[in-house]
Write an enzyme that holds these catalytic residues in place. Structure first.
Site, mmCIF file in Angstrom:
data_model
loop_
_atom_site.group_PDB
_atom_site.id
_atom_site.type_symbol
_atom_site.label_atom_id
_atom_site.label_comp_id
_atom_site.label_asym_id
_atom_site.label_seq_id
_atom_site.Cartn_x
_atom_site.Cartn_y
_atom_site.Cartn_z
ATOM 1 N N GLY A 280 0.846 -1.206 0.000
ATOM 2 C CA GLY A 280 0.000 0.000 0.000
ATOM 3 C C GLY A 280 0.872 1.243 0.000
ATOM 4 O O GLY A 280 2.071 1.200 -0.310
ATOM 5 N N ASP B 125 -8.467 -0.712 1.449
ATOM 6 C CA ASP B 125 -9.065 0.630 1.583
ATOM 7 C C ASP B 125 -9.432 1.259 0.234
ATOM 8 O O ASP B 125 -10.197 2.215 0.202
ATOM 9 C CB ASP B 125 -8.097 1.572 2.314
ATOM 10 C CG ASP B 125 -7.670 1.026 3.668
ATOM 11 O OD1 ASP B 125 -8.423 0.219 4.240
ATOM 12 O OD2 ASP B 125 -6.582 1.402 4.141
ATOM 13 N N ARG C 95 -9.332 3.375 6.764
ATOM 14 C CA ARG C 95 -8.504 4.522 7.167
ATOM 15 C C ARG C 95 -9.219 5.846 6.892
ATOM 16 O O ARG C 95 -10.332 5.992 7.351
ATOM 17 C CB ARG C 95 -7.131 4.467 6.497
ATOM 18 C CG ARG C 95 -6.227 3.404 7.126
ATOM 19 C CD ARG C 95 -4.784 3.559 6.779
ATOM 20 N NE ARG C 95 -4.201 4.785 7.304
ATOM 21 C CZ ARG C 95 -3.907 4.995 8.586
ATOM 22 N NH1 ARG C 95 -4.157 4.060 9.486
ATOM 23 N NH2 ARG C 95 -3.375 6.122 8.962
HETATM 24 O O1 F6P Z 1 -4.869 -0.168 5.385
HETATM 25 C C1 F6P Z 1 -5.555 -1.348 5.663
HETATM 26 C C2 F6P Z 1 -6.076 -1.335 7.075
HETATM 27 O O2 F6P Z 1 -6.787 -2.539 7.284
HETATM 28 C C3 F6P Z 1 -6.934 -0.125 7.429
HETATM 29 O O3 F6P Z 1 -8.234 -0.215 6.913
HETATM 30 C C4 F6P Z 1 -6.853 -0.159 8.936
HETATM 31 O O4 F6P Z 1 -7.029 1.104 9.508
HETATM 32 C C5 F6P Z 1 -5.433 -0.622 9.171
HETATM 33 O O5 F6P Z 1 -5.021 -1.298 8.007
HETATM 34 C C6 F6P Z 1 -5.284 -1.541 10.362
HETATM 35 O O6 F6P Z 1 -3.944 -1.795 10.509
HETATM 36 P P1 F6P Z 1 -3.350 -2.882 11.520
HETATM 37 O O7 F6P Z 1 -3.351 -4.182 10.799
HETATM 38 O O8 F6P Z 1 -1.993 -2.373 11.798
HETATM 39 O O9 F6P Z 1 -4.245 -2.923 12.724
#
Ligand code: F6P
Length: 356
Positions: free
Chosen positions: A113, A138, A182
């Protein structure tokens, strides 16, 4: 320029359904069409710092197409330019460059990403032959119409909306479903539309608690005693508001509970909250994402074999194109509040909590 012979593939940042489908397609195309040798780099850029690699053969990738997660594993940490070292961060990119040369890697396909793409661009500027493949549930990358993983997340979220509908209706309750995304409201908007939500709250359209209450009351006055609210984790009340649960790590989550608190006193209906979380990121990709990921993987292998570096594969309309990585990381792709999608939702009576 010497012919590319050995390439590396890595997955960086959070995982996403379809990563394995990209790996499989890239390995098959690289080995079959271009006679390249492929190294799988483990744990994103971290694997290049540790020289943690394995040969990716056609044997090894057999059966991975429908599997979620990533065969190569991944991490949100390990940025070589800001590598955590005790209480500070240091630039380890020179070590990474050295390791790439010692491993005899002529080009790298980085699947990731926003964060991974930014690192890929910086490495490209330092002379590393990079190709990027965009991934994120996202769908917030401007250079591509869709990222793989997004439709799978939407499908999981839509299933949740459907399930919440039946229980909400049975109990006369307001059900608030929090989805990921996000700072963009794509998952909320698509799943809200697909599941027939009554209220959708997205970061791009600041909401007012009193407008949510008004919309619930309006439905009550028309004889409907339940509501489904889909809220994007990044939703906010005012432009510029930041509602991280972990400010330092910039982690979002839990907004659904805040929305529940903000409206609870003004309505008689019971409220229940569901935070969908990482269920949206796990499991098998739906066919749309498998096909998109496969097309991306094949196109990335073709680009690297051609030596057309510094590019990212992207979907534009029905075509897979190559765009400079630099352009792809410039701006996120937000939901346009005046788009046809939002207008369609409004025409169906869906409220965005903004009193319109
Ligand atoms: O960017 C993908 C995502 O799943 C977002 O939608 C979310 O805010 C974030 O990653 C969560 O990240 P982590 O896996 O670090 O909790």
């Amino acid at each position: 320029m010497a012919r590319v012979q050995r390439i590396g593939i890595l997955t960086g940042g959070g995982d996403c359904p379809g990563l394995n489908a990209v790996i499989r397609a890239a390995v098959r195309t690289a080995t079959r069409d271009h006679s390249l040798e492929v190294l799988g780099i483990q744990l994103g850029f971290e694997g290049l710092l540790m020289k943690s690699c394995m040969p990716l053969t056609n044997e090894l990738i057999r059966g991975i197409l429908p599997k979620g997660g990533t065969l190569l594993r991944t991490t949100n940490r390990g940025n070589p330019f800001e590598y955590p070292a005790g209480d500070h961060k240091e630039d380890r990119s020179e070590l990474l460059l050295r390791n790439i040369s010692e491993l005899g890697i002529d080009g790298i396909i980085a699947i990731g990403g926003d964060g991974t793409l930014k690192i890929a661009q910086r490495l490209f500027e330092k002379g590393i032959p990079m190709i990027a493949v965009p991934k994120t549930i996202d769908n917030d990358l401007a250079a591509t119409d869709f990222t793989f993983g997004f439709m799978t997340a939407v499908s999981v979220a839509t299933d949740a909306v459907d399930r919440l509908h039946t229980t909400a209706e049975s109990h006369n309750r307001v059900m608030i479903l929090e989805v990921m995304g996000r700072h963009c409201g794509w998952i909320a908007l698509y799943s809200g539309l697909a599941g027939g939500a009554d209220i959708i709250l997205i970061p791009e359209i600041p909401y007012r608690p009193d407008a949510i209450v008004e919309s619930i009351r309006e439905r009550q006055s028309e004889g409907t005693q339940f509501d489904i609210i889909v809220v994007a984790e990044g939703a906010k009340r005012t432009e510029g508001e930041e509602r991280y649960i972990d400010r330092r790590a910039k982690r979002l989550g839990g907004i659904a509970y805040q929305v529940a608190d903000e409206i609870a006193r003004a309505i008689e209906l019971e409220i229940r909250v569901t935070v969908l979380g990482h269920v949206q990121r796990g499991g098998s990709p739906i066919p749309f994402d498998r096909v998109l990921a496969t097309r991306f993987g094949k196109a990335a292998a073709d680009l690297i074999a051609k030596g057309d570096f510094g590019k990212m594969v992207a979907l534009r309309g029905d075509e897979i194109v190559a765009v400079p990585i630099k352009d792809a990381v410039e701006n996120p792709k937000y939901v346009d509040p005046s788009s046809e999608l939002v207008a369609t939702a409004r025409s169906l009576g869906i409220s965005f909590g903004d009193g319109r």
